[in-house]
Write a protein that holds these residues in place. Sequence first.
Motif, PDB file in Angstrom:
ATOM      1  N   ALA A  85    -115.483 -78.803 -86.136  1.00 40.19           N
ATOM      2  CA  ALA A  85    -114.048 -78.926 -86.386  1.00 40.19           C
ATOM      3  C   ALA A  85    -113.767 -79.752 -87.645  1.00 40.19           C
ATOM      4  O   ALA A  85    -112.786 -79.506 -88.346  1.00 40.19           O
ATOM      5  CB  ALA A  85    -113.361 -79.555 -85.177  1.00 40.19           C
ATOM      6  N   LEU A  86    -114.615 -80.713 -87.942  1.00 44.47           N
ATOM      7  CA  LEU A  86    -114.409 -81.609 -89.077  1.00 44.47           C
ATOM      8  C   LEU A  86    -114.748 -80.964 -90.419  1.00 44.47           C
ATOM      9  O   LEU A  86    -114.039 -81.172 -91.406  1.00 44.47           O
ATOM     10  CB  LEU A  86    -115.275 -82.872 -88.891  1.00 44.47           C
ATOM     11  CG  LEU A  86    -115.256 -83.905 -90.000  1.00 44.47           C
ATOM     12  CD1 LEU A  86    -113.877 -84.538 -90.100  1.00 44.47           C
ATOM     13  CD2 LEU A  86    -116.319 -84.959 -89.746  1.00 44.47           C
ATOM     14  N   ILE A  87    -115.784 -80.180 -90.479  1.00 41.81           N
ATOM     15  CA  ILE A  87    -116.301 -79.684 -91.754  1.00 41.81           C
ATOM     16  C   ILE A  87    -115.297 -78.841 -92.550  1.00 41.81           C
ATOM     17  O   ILE A  87    -115.219 -79.007 -93.766  1.00 41.81           O
ATOM     18  CB  ILE A  87    -117.652 -78.963 -91.548  1.00 41.81           C
ATOM     19  CG1 ILE A  87    -118.701 -80.026 -91.217  1.00 41.81           C
ATOM     20  CG2 ILE A  87    -118.051 -78.160 -92.777  1.00 41.81           C
ATOM     21  CD1 ILE A  87    -120.062 -79.486 -90.890  1.00 41.81           C
ATOM     22  N   PRO A  88    -114.486 -77.957 -91.947  1.00 44.49           N
ATOM     23  CA  PRO A  88    -113.536 -77.209 -92.784  1.00 44.49           C
ATOM     24  C   PRO A  88    -112.561 -78.091 -93.562  1.00 44.49           C
ATOM     25  O   PRO A  88    -112.106 -77.716 -94.636  1.00 44.49           O
ATOM     26  CB  PRO A  88    -112.802 -76.318 -91.780  1.00 44.49           C
ATOM     27  CG  PRO A  88    -113.805 -76.108 -90.695  1.00 44.49           C
ATOM     28  CD  PRO A  88    -114.511 -77.442 -90.576  1.00 44.49           C
ATOM     29  N   THR A  89    -112.246 -79.269 -93.040  1.00 45.94           N
ATOM     30  CA  THR A  89    -111.336 -80.160 -93.763  1.00 45.94           C
ATOM     31  C   THR A  89    -112.085 -81.221 -94.561  1.00 45.94           C
ATOM     32  O   THR A  89    -111.509 -81.830 -95.453  1.00 45.94           O
ATOM     33  CB  THR A  89    -110.374 -80.865 -92.783  1.00 45.94           C
ATOM     34  OG1 THR A  89    -111.127 -81.597 -91.824  1.00 45.94           O
ATOM     35  CG2 THR A  89    -109.488 -79.850 -92.083  1.00 45.94           C
ATOM     36  N   SER A  90    -113.339 -81.461 -94.236  1.00 44.64           N
ATOM     37  CA  SER A  90    -114.178 -82.437 -94.938  1.00 44.64           C
ATOM     38  C   SER A  90    -115.547 -81.832 -95.179  1.00 44.64           C
ATOM     39  O   SER A  90    -116.517 -82.166 -94.503  1.00 44.64           O
ATOM     40  CB  SER A  90    -114.322 -83.709 -94.096  1.00 44.64           C
ATOM     41  OG  SER A  90    -113.077 -84.276 -93.829  1.00 44.64           O
ATOM     42  N   PRO A  91    -115.657 -80.881 -96.150  1.00 40.94           N
ATOM     43  CA  PRO A  91    -116.918 -80.156 -96.315  1.00 40.94           C
ATOM     44  C   PRO A  91    -118.111 -81.016 -96.685  1.00 40.94           C
ATOM     45  O   PRO A  91    -119.238 -80.629 -96.441  1.00 40.94           O
ATOM     46  CB  PRO A  91    -116.623 -79.132 -97.402  1.00 40.94           C
ATOM     47  CG  PRO A  91    -115.284 -79.432 -97.938  1.00 40.94           C
ATOM     48  CD  PRO A  91    -114.618 -80.430 -97.063  1.00 40.94           C
ATOM     49  N   LEU A  92    -117.882 -82.194 -97.271  1.00 36.10           N
ATOM     50  CA  LEU A  92    -118.992 -83.097 -97.559  1.00 36.10           C
ATOM     51  C   LEU A  92    -118.956 -84.183 -96.487  1.00 36.10           C
ATOM     52  O   LEU A  92    -118.181 -85.127 -96.554  1.00 36.10           O
ATOM     53  CB  LEU A  92    -118.872 -83.704 -98.952  1.00 36.10           C
ATOM     54  CG  LEU A  92    -120.015 -84.628 -99.367  1.00 36.10           C
ATOM     55  CD1 LEU A  92    -121.355 -83.900 -99.302  1.00 36.10           C
ATOM     56  CD2 LEU A  92    -119.776 -85.166-100.761  1.00 36.10           C
TER      57      LEU A  92
END
Length: 160
Positions: A85-92
Amino acid sequence: MSAGHGGQILVSEATRRLILDEPVPMYDLGEHRLRDLLRPEHIYQAGDPVGRFPPLRTIDAHYHNLPSQVTTLIGRERELNELVALIPTSPLTTLTGPGGTGKTRLALQAAAELVGRFDRVVFVPLASVRDPDDLGPAIADILGLQIRPLGDLSSAWPLT
């Protein structure tokens, strides 16, 4: 189920062997890596001719360099769901913790879950990088990029 499309009937090699005597045409779609299986699965399409449906939504259908996993991820569902869930908004995103706690395994599973949502999902192994100056070249190498020296930038954009 998630690899196919509405109305498409997909069967595995084992299922195809069971219904071999049935008068159902089978179309070979080849081997595909599926998210929750350790090894590629041979998939067939039953009934409809090939070309009626878009390509299967499997890990192999999108660019990635993820290594095949030899173990199943167990007991990290909450962390996996949070990371996906986090990666699409925080790809790094950085996972931290003591060595041997499963950070890499969790990251690889999250990456496999995200294949198809991004143009590319790339694994950059950094365990052998010891010098911070080697970090950029290691990432560039995996991405197929060339690092060129910038040279003297003092006259390129005067700052006022």
